[in-house]
Design an enzyme around this catalytic site. Structure first.
Site, PDB file in Angstrom:
ATOM      1  N   GLU A 134      34.101  26.858  38.515  1.00  0.00           N
ATOM      2  CA  GLU A 134      35.494  27.112  38.115  1.00  0.00           C
ATOM      3  C   GLU A 134      36.392  26.710  39.270  1.00  0.00           C
ATOM      4  O   GLU A 134      36.099  27.023  40.423  1.00  0.00           O
ATOM      5  CB  GLU A 134      35.653  28.615  37.811  1.00  0.00           C
ATOM      6  CG  GLU A 134      37.098  29.056  37.641  1.00  0.00           C
ATOM      7  CD  GLU A 134      37.257  30.570  37.445  1.00  0.00           C
ATOM      8  OE1 GLU A 134      36.315  31.238  36.960  1.00  0.00           O
ATOM      9  OE2 GLU A 134      38.330  31.076  37.796  1.00  0.00           O
ATOM     10  N   GLU A 139      47.449  29.857  40.802  1.00  0.00           N
ATOM     11  CA  GLU A 139      47.344  31.224  40.301  1.00  0.00           C
ATOM     12  C   GLU A 139      48.301  32.084  41.115  1.00  0.00           C
ATOM     13  O   GLU A 139      48.438  31.896  42.318  1.00  0.00           O
ATOM     14  CB  GLU A 139      45.896  31.715  40.486  1.00  0.00           C
ATOM     15  CG  GLU A 139      45.608  33.051  39.863  1.00  0.00           C
ATOM     16  CD  GLU A 139      44.114  33.382  39.880  1.00  0.00           C
ATOM     17  OE1 GLU A 139      43.397  32.876  40.775  1.00  0.00           O
ATOM     18  OE2 GLU A 139      43.672  34.155  39.015  1.00  0.00           O
TER      19      GLU A 139
END
Ligand code: NAG
Ligand code: NAG
Ligand code: NAG
Ligand code: NAG
Ligand code: NAG
Ligand code: NAG
Length: 351
Positions: A134, A139
Site C-alpha cells: 500500500e 493523507e
C-alpha cells in the site's frame, strides 16, 4: 506468466534508454468517474463513521459529480443531521485498472477535505494486502496543515535511506503492518500548506508518485510552484526535471519488486475511525468527542470536506507492461510496448 515476465525483461532494457514516462491514462473532465469502482458499503476497513455510497447513490445525492469548472468533486454529506448511531454518507473509489511498478502518477487537486473528524486520503493498494503493498501518497486528518505519506507492507520493508528526500520529519521507519500497530513507515510533508485550510487557500497543488523498481518517491508542489514539466497536458514526464522528492523509500531498504504488486488508485474520505478519531491525533487539533460532537453535530462542519480534482494522470515507461485490467487475466501493454515487443521478437527470430 512466461509472457509477462518476457515483456518486463524487455521493459527494463527499454527503461535504461529512456528516463521518460509517457501518458497511459487520464482521469479528467466529464468521464472522470467512468473507470472507478465505488465502495458501496459502510467503512468496515478503518472503523470510520461513514457509509461509502454506490456510484448511483453518490450521483443522485450529489456527493460525486463534475462541477461547472469540469473538475471532479468527491464530498461528505454536509446537509443531513445524522442521528446516533448512524453514519454520515461519503465516498470511496478505487481505479478499475491497476498500475505496475514502472509507472508515475500525477494527481492535481484544487481542494482536499479537512475539518474536525475528517480523514481523507489519495493512496493505492494491491488486491492482496499486505503482500501487494500500500502506498499512501496524501493523507491528513482534522485541522492539521501538513500531509503525510507512508507505505504499509509485509514484514521486511523499511525506510533506511533518507539522503534522496527533502523531508526531515520521519515518524516511523518499519513499513510492516505488524510493527507499531500498522503505523507504516511514515514521512511528514514539512510544507505547511500541504493539507487543510492552508492547502485550500493556496489553491491546492500537485502530487507526483514514482512507483519504480529503484524506489517509491513522492513530490508535492503547491499551486504557485508547479514546475514546467507538469504544466498543461504533458504527454511525457521525466522525473529528473522535478527536483528532489519530499519522500523516497529506496530499494536498498525496501525491495519494491518483492513488496509491491500492481496498484489500484484510491480516493476516500472517512470520519473519525482508527486515525482521525484516535485520541493522539484528534486532540492535536480538535476538541470534544469525534463522533458525538462532530459527525452527529452541525452538518456545516463538512462544508470543507470535499476533494476537487482537476485530473489524475498515469504515465508508464515506453515498452513496459503498465496497465492491468481489474480482471487479472487481462493484461495490456501500452501501444509502444507492443511495438517494442514485436521488434524484439523479430530480433529473437532473426538471431
Ligand atoms: C467489507 O464489506 C464488503 C462488502 O460487504 C465485503 O466484501 C468485505 O469482505 C468486507 N471487509 C471486511 C474486512 O469486513
Ligand atoms: C541511498 O540510496 C542511494 C541511491 O540508491 C545510494 O546511492 C546511497 O548509497 C544510499 N545510501 C545509503 C546510506 O544506503
Ligand atoms: C509526525 O511527527 C511530527 C513531528 O513530531 C508530528 O507533528 C506529527 O503529528 C507526526 N505525524 C504522524 C502521522 O504521526
Ligand atoms: C491530455 O492528453 C491526452 C493524450 O495525451 C488526451 O487523451 C487528453 O484528452 C488530454 N486532456 C486534456 C484535458 O486536454
Ligand atoms: C455544502 O458544501 C458545499 C461545498 O462542497 C457548499 O457549496 C454548500 O454551500 C454547503 N452547504 C450546504 C447546505 O449544501
Ligand atoms: C479491460 O478488459 C475489457 C474486457 O476484456 C476490455 O474491453 C478493455 O479494453 C480492457 N481495458 C484495458 C485498459 O485493457
Amino acid at each position: 506468466m512466461v509472457r509477462s515476465t518476457f515483456v518486463c525483461t524487455l521493459a527494463l532494457l527499454c527503461a535504461v534508454a529512456s528516463a521518460q514516462y509517457s501518458m497511459v491514462k487520464e482521469f479528467a473532465g466529464q468521464t472522470f468517474f467512468d473507470d472507478w469502482n465505488f465502495y458501496d458499503n459502510f467503512d468496515n476497513l478503518t472503523n470510520g463513521n461513514v457509509n461509502y455510497l454506490s456510484a448511483k447513490d453518490a450521483a443522485s445525492q450529489q456527493l460525486a459529480y463534475i462541477n461547472s469548472r469540469g473538475n471532479a468533486i468527491m464530498k461528505v454529506d454536509n446537509t443531513t443531521t445524522v442521528k446516533f448511531p448512524d453514519r454520515r454518507n461519503s465516498i470511496r473509489i478505487n481505479s478499475k485498472e491497476r498500475y505496475t511498478i514502472g509507472t508515475l502518477w500525477v494527481a492535481d487537486m484544487l481542494h482536499a477535505p479537512f475539518g474536525c473528524s475528517v480523514w481523507p486520503a489519495f493512496w493505492s493498494s494491491a488486491p492482496t494486502w499486505p503482500q501487494g503493498g500500500e502506498i499512501d501518497v496524501f493523507e491528513g486528518v482534522n485541522q492539521e496543515t501538513r500531509a503525510h505519506m507512508g507505505l504499509h507492507t509485509a514484514p521486511g520493508c523499511s525506510h533506511t535511506n533518507t539522503t534522496l528526500q527533502s523531508s526531515t520529519v520521519i515518524n516511523s521507519t518499519d513499513c510492516s503492518i505488524y510493527a507499531n500497530s500498522n503505523e507504516g513507515c511514515i514521512i511528514t510533508n514539512p510544507t505547511t500548506n500541504s493539507y487543510g485550510a492552508p492547502f485550500a487557500s493556496a489553491g491546492g497543488g500537485v502530487f507526483v508518485t514514482e512507483f519504480a523498481p529503484t524506489g517509491i518517491s513522492v513530490w508535492f508542489f503547491t499551486r504557485s510552484s508547479i514546475p514546467d514539466a507538469l504544466q498543461g497536458n504533458a504527454s511525457t514526464i521525466d522525473p529528473a526535471t522535478l527536483g528532489t522528492p519530499v519522500a523516497t523509500w529506496t530499494a536498498d531498504g525496501c525491495d519494491v519488486t518483492e513488496f509491491f504488486e500492481p496498484q489500484s488508485l484510491i480516493f476516500d474520505i472517512s470520519l473519525c475511525g482508527d486515525y482521525a478519531g484516535s485520541s493522539t491525533s484528534f486532540y492535536q487539533t480538535c476538541t470534544g468527542i469525534c463522533y458525538q460532537d462532530w459527525v452527529l453535530g452541525d452538518p456545516s462542519n463538512f462544508d470543507t470536506a470535499y476533494f476537487e480534482v482537476q485530473h489524475v494522470r498515469v504515465y508508464g515507461q515506453p515498452g513496459e507492461l503498465t496497465v492491468i485490467n481489474s480482471s487479472a487475466s487481462h493484461l495490456r501493454a501500452n501501444a509502444l510496448g507492443l511495438l517494442v515487443t514485436l521488434v524484439a521478437l523479430s530480433l529473437v527470430t532473426f538471431l
